[in-house]
Design a protein around this motif. Structure first.
Motif, short mmCIF file in Angstrom:
data_model
loop_
_atom_site.label_atom_id
_atom_site.label_comp_id
_atom_site.label_asym_id
_atom_site.label_seq_id
_atom_site.Cartn_x
_atom_site.Cartn_y
_atom_site.Cartn_z
N ALA A 53 0.83 -1.20 0.00
CA ALA A 53 0.00 0.00 0.00
C ALA A 53 0.87 1.26 0.00
O ALA A 53 0.60 2.22 -0.72
CB ALA A 53 -0.94 0.00 1.20
N LYS A 54 1.94 1.24 0.76
CA LYS A 54 2.87 2.38 0.82
C LYS A 54 3.50 2.61 -0.56
O LYS A 54 3.59 3.74 -1.02
CB LYS A 54 3.94 2.11 1.87
CG LYS A 54 4.97 3.19 1.99
CD LYS A 54 6.01 2.83 3.05
CE LYS A 54 7.12 3.83 3.08
NZ LYS A 54 8.20 3.42 4.00
N ASP A 55 3.90 1.54 -1.21
CA ASP A 55 4.50 1.64 -2.53
C ASP A 55 3.51 2.22 -3.54
O ASP A 55 3.85 3.11 -4.31
CB ASP A 55 4.99 0.27 -2.99
CG ASP A 55 5.65 0.31 -4.36
OD1 ASP A 55 6.52 1.18 -4.58
OD2 ASP A 55 5.27 -0.52 -5.21
N VAL A 56 2.28 1.74 -3.50
CA VAL A 56 1.27 2.25 -4.44
C VAL A 56 0.99 3.72 -4.17
O VAL A 56 0.91 4.53 -5.09
CB VAL A 56 -0.02 1.41 -4.35
CG1 VAL A 56 -1.12 2.00 -5.22
CG2 VAL A 56 0.26 -0.03 -4.76
N ARG A 57 0.86 4.09 -2.89
CA ARG A 57 0.61 5.50 -2.54
C ARG A 57 1.72 6.40 -3.07
O ARG A 57 1.46 7.52 -3.53
CB ARG A 57 0.51 5.67 -1.03
CG ARG A 57 -0.82 5.31 -0.45
CD ARG A 57 -0.89 5.68 1.05
NE ARG A 57 -1.76 4.76 1.71
CZ ARG A 57 -1.38 3.75 2.49
NH1 ARG A 57 -0.11 3.55 2.75
NH2 ARG A 57 -2.26 2.94 3.03
N SER A 58 2.97 5.93 -2.98
CA SER A 58 4.10 6.75 -3.42
C SER A 58 4.09 6.96 -4.93
O SER A 58 4.59 7.96 -5.42
CB SER A 58 5.42 6.13 -2.97
OG SER A 58 5.73 4.98 -3.75
N ARG A 59 3.52 6.03 -5.66
CA ARG A 59 3.48 6.13 -7.12
C ARG A 59 2.23 6.83 -7.63
O ARG A 59 2.24 7.45 -8.69
CB ARG A 59 3.55 4.74 -7.73
CG ARG A 59 4.84 4.02 -7.46
CD ARG A 59 4.73 2.55 -7.86
NE ARG A 59 5.83 1.79 -7.37
CZ ARG A 59 6.86 1.40 -8.11
NH1 ARG A 59 6.91 1.73 -9.38
NH2 ARG A 59 7.82 0.69 -7.59
N TYR A 60 1.12 6.69 -6.92
CA TYR A 60 -0.17 7.19 -7.38
C TYR A 60 -0.85 7.94 -6.24
O TYR A 60 -1.84 7.48 -5.70
CB TYR A 60 -1.04 6.03 -7.88
CG TYR A 60 -0.32 5.19 -8.91
CD1 TYR A 60 -0.17 5.64 -10.21
CD2 TYR A 60 0.23 3.97 -8.55
CE1 TYR A 60 0.51 4.89 -11.14
CE2 TYR A 60 0.92 3.21 -9.48
CZ TYR A 60 1.05 3.67 -10.78
OH TYR A 60 1.73 2.92 -11.69
N ASP A 61 -0.31 9.10 -5.92
CA ASP A 61 -0.81 9.83 -4.75
C ASP A 61 -2.23 10.35 -4.92
O ASP A 61 -2.87 10.73 -3.95
CB ASP A 61 0.14 10.95 -4.35
CG ASP A 61 0.37 11.98 -5.45
OD1 ASP A 61 -0.13 11.79 -6.58
OD2 ASP A 61 1.06 12.97 -5.17
N GLU A 62 -2.77 10.32 -6.14
CA GLU A 62 -4.15 10.77 -6.35
C GLU A 62 -5.17 9.71 -5.92
O GLU A 62 -6.36 10.01 -5.83
CB GLU A 62 -4.39 11.16 -7.81
CG GLU A 62 -4.41 10.01 -8.80
CD GLU A 62 -3.03 9.50 -9.25
OE1 GLU A 62 -2.99 8.64 -10.14
OE2 GLU A 62 -2.00 9.95 -8.71
#
Length: 149
Positions: A53-62
């Motif tokens: 989840a952290k990795d995805v948030r860092s890539r797709y902050d929207e």
């Protein structure tokens, strides 16, 4: 396929392949562009789920990305990216199949057996399914290009 104001489970890329050709492709930016409200990451290993989840948030902050249980309430797209299903006679199904409903898309990355217990339940519930072999089929051209073959 519209995911407007709904939730989808997370997977980097999801393809629908017919006759060896990709006819539909969803990925995280495409889901975001379609109006997907959030992505939910579920894993039996809480630390691994938090890391993803952290990795995805860092890539797709929207996108609103959260770690949650495996409830399907409000979920339109489900991807089983676990090994559950490789041994259908002993593996647990990774979610409560009574929550499957018509209109959901359910994908399973398990390639063999083709009809995993999850996908069998999804078909019975009226879901649109994606089989694991399609994932590999859609990656062959990318692998050939990467290795220059």
């Amino acid at each position: 396929m519209s995911f407007h104001q709904h939730e989808a489970t997370f997977f980097y890329d999801l393809f629908r392949v017919e006759n060896g050709k990709i006819v539909e492709h969803w990925d995280v930016p495409a889901l975001a562009g379609s109006g997907c409200a959030s992505l939910k990451v579920t894993d039996v290993n809480e630390d691994r789920a938090q890391e993803l989840a952290k990795d995805v948030r860092s890539r797709y902050d929207e996108l609103a990305v959260r770690v949650s249980d495996n409830s399907l309430s409000g979920v339109d797209l489900v991807v089983n990216a676990t090994p559950c299903g490789l041994h259908p006679e002993t593996d647990p199904v990774p979610l409560d199949i009574t929550e499957l409903r018509p209109g959901m898309i359910v994908a399973d990355i398990v390639m063999k057996p083709c009809d995993t217990p999850l996908l069998k339940a999804a078909v019975s519930a009226g879901c649109d399914v994606r089989y694991g072999a399609g994932m590999l089929d859609s990656q062959i051209d990318l692998m050939v290009a990467y290795f220059g073959l």
